[in-house]
Scaffold this active site. Structure first.
Site, PDB file in Angstrom:
ATOM      1  N   CYS A 154       0.828  -1.206   0.000  1.00  0.00           N
ATOM      2  CA  CYS A 154       0.000   0.000   0.000  1.00  0.00           C
ATOM      3  C   CYS A 154       0.869   1.266   0.000  1.00  0.00           C
ATOM      4  O   CYS A 154       1.458   1.608  -1.014  1.00  0.00           O
ATOM      5  CB  CYS A 154      -0.968  -0.047   1.175  1.00  0.00           C
ATOM      6  SG  CYS A 154      -2.326   1.136   1.035  1.00  0.00           S
ATOM      7  N   HIS A 179      -3.599  -5.391   0.650  1.00  0.00           N
ATOM      8  CA  HIS A 179      -3.055  -5.742   1.969  1.00  0.00           C
ATOM      9  C   HIS A 179      -3.032  -7.258   2.158  1.00  0.00           C
ATOM     10  O   HIS A 179      -3.893  -7.826   2.852  1.00  0.00           O
ATOM     11  CB  HIS A 179      -3.880  -5.079   3.074  1.00  0.00           C
ATOM     12  CG  HIS A 179      -3.627  -3.620   3.225  1.00  0.00           C
ATOM     13  ND1 HIS A 179      -2.712  -3.110   4.114  1.00  0.00           N
ATOM     14  CD2 HIS A 179      -4.143  -2.561   2.559  1.00  0.00           C
ATOM     15  CE1 HIS A 179      -2.688  -1.784   4.013  1.00  0.00           C
ATOM     16  NE2 HIS A 179      -3.536  -1.431   3.072  1.00  0.00           N
ATOM     17  N   GLU A 219      -1.232  -8.976   4.054  1.00  0.00           N
ATOM     18  CA  GLU A 219      -1.053  -9.373   5.452  1.00  0.00           C
ATOM     19  C   GLU A 219      -2.397  -9.659   6.132  1.00  0.00           C
ATOM     20  O   GLU A 219      -2.467 -10.423   7.105  1.00  0.00           O
ATOM     21  CB  GLU A 219      -0.275  -8.304   6.226  1.00  0.00           C
ATOM     22  CG  GLU A 219      -1.059  -7.093   6.676  1.00  0.00           C
ATOM     23  CD  GLU A 219      -1.309  -6.050   5.592  1.00  0.00           C
ATOM     24  OE1 GLU A 219      -1.871  -4.984   5.902  1.00  0.00           O
ATOM     25  OE2 GLU A 219      -0.953  -6.307   4.424  1.00  0.00           O
TER      26      GLU A 219
END
Length: 243
Positions: free
Chosen positions: A114, A217, A219
């Site tokens: 990001c 994202h 993660e």
């Protein structure tokens, strides 16, 4: 030996009370830590600090993970702040831009997420849409409102790219950004796009620079999506190969 992955940190006040300023915390979202560990790396968090020498970090770690967070100060790409720009942290910008520059020069692996992707683009002379309302072809919801651990929109992946090794050309990702790449920086190549043609991932065209960066994202989706886990596994493997 497992590679050590440096994760960029941010700072947050413990309480909105100046009496608690001494307890402000350096942090990184824990999902980054989990994703690196599960991929086989050893994570350490780098605090925002422009005083310690970056060379000392380079000698201690094997890879760099650039996390999301603040908007980047538009002065770095010669623009005035738009009325819809979000919170900024100039110290963090300087710190992380310095890290990226040195890791590029050293040829050590990087993964940008990001804001991390946007910083890489800016360092290379690119620019951003300070808010998606400035993008004339905006047609997809890029600021996911709930269930951030779930994917929401499709991305088209260049099959010849690093991502193309494990992501389908029409894979899905999550989305949490109100800014995006406008002008692509030098020696960078777009390798993924959203349905409304925003750049969703980049890599370097310079063989001496080892980087992958994504706008979404992974993660947050690594526990539910194999391709998200593969992004972190790729970083750890690249870092291990460079040891």
């Amino acid at each position: 030996m497992q590679p050590i992955i440096a994760i960029t940190g941010s700072i947050t006040p413990i309480q909105n009370d100046p009496n608690y300023a001494a307890f402000d915390a350096t942090y990184t979202p824990h999902f980054f830590v989990e994703a690196v560990i599960e991929a086989g790396g050893i994570p350490i968090i780098l605090p925002i600090n422009n005083n310690y020498p970056v060379e000392a970090i380079l000698n201690k770690v094997d890879g760099l993970l650039l996390t999301g967070g603040h908007d980047v100060d538009p002065r770095f790409y010669q623009e005035e702040p738009h009325v819809k720009i979000g919170s900024l942290n100039l110290d963090r910008d300087h710190h992380e831009l310095k890290l990226i520059k040195h890791f590029m020069q050293a040829g050590k692996p990087m993964l940008g997420v990001c804001r991390g992707m946007q910083l890489i683009n800016i360092l290379q002379g690119g620019s951003l849409y300070q808010d998606l309302s400035l993008y004339p072809d905006w047609a997809i919801q890029h600021v996911q409102k709930s269930e951030l651990d779930r994917v929401t929109h499709r991305v088209k992946i260049d099959p010849n790219s690093r991502l193309g090794q494990w992501m389908g050309t029409g894979d899905y990702v999550n989305s949490l950004h109100h800014q995006a790449i406008k002008d692509l920086g030098q020696d960078l190549k777009a390798i993924a796009w959203s349905g409304d043609q925003l750049i969703e991932a980049i890599e370097s065209t310079n063989p001496a620079v080892d980087l992958l960066a994504v706008q979404w994202h992974p993660e947050l989706t690594h526990q539910n999506q194999e391709s998200s886990r593969a992004i972190f596994k790729d970083l750890v493997e690249r870092a291990s190969n460079k040891k």
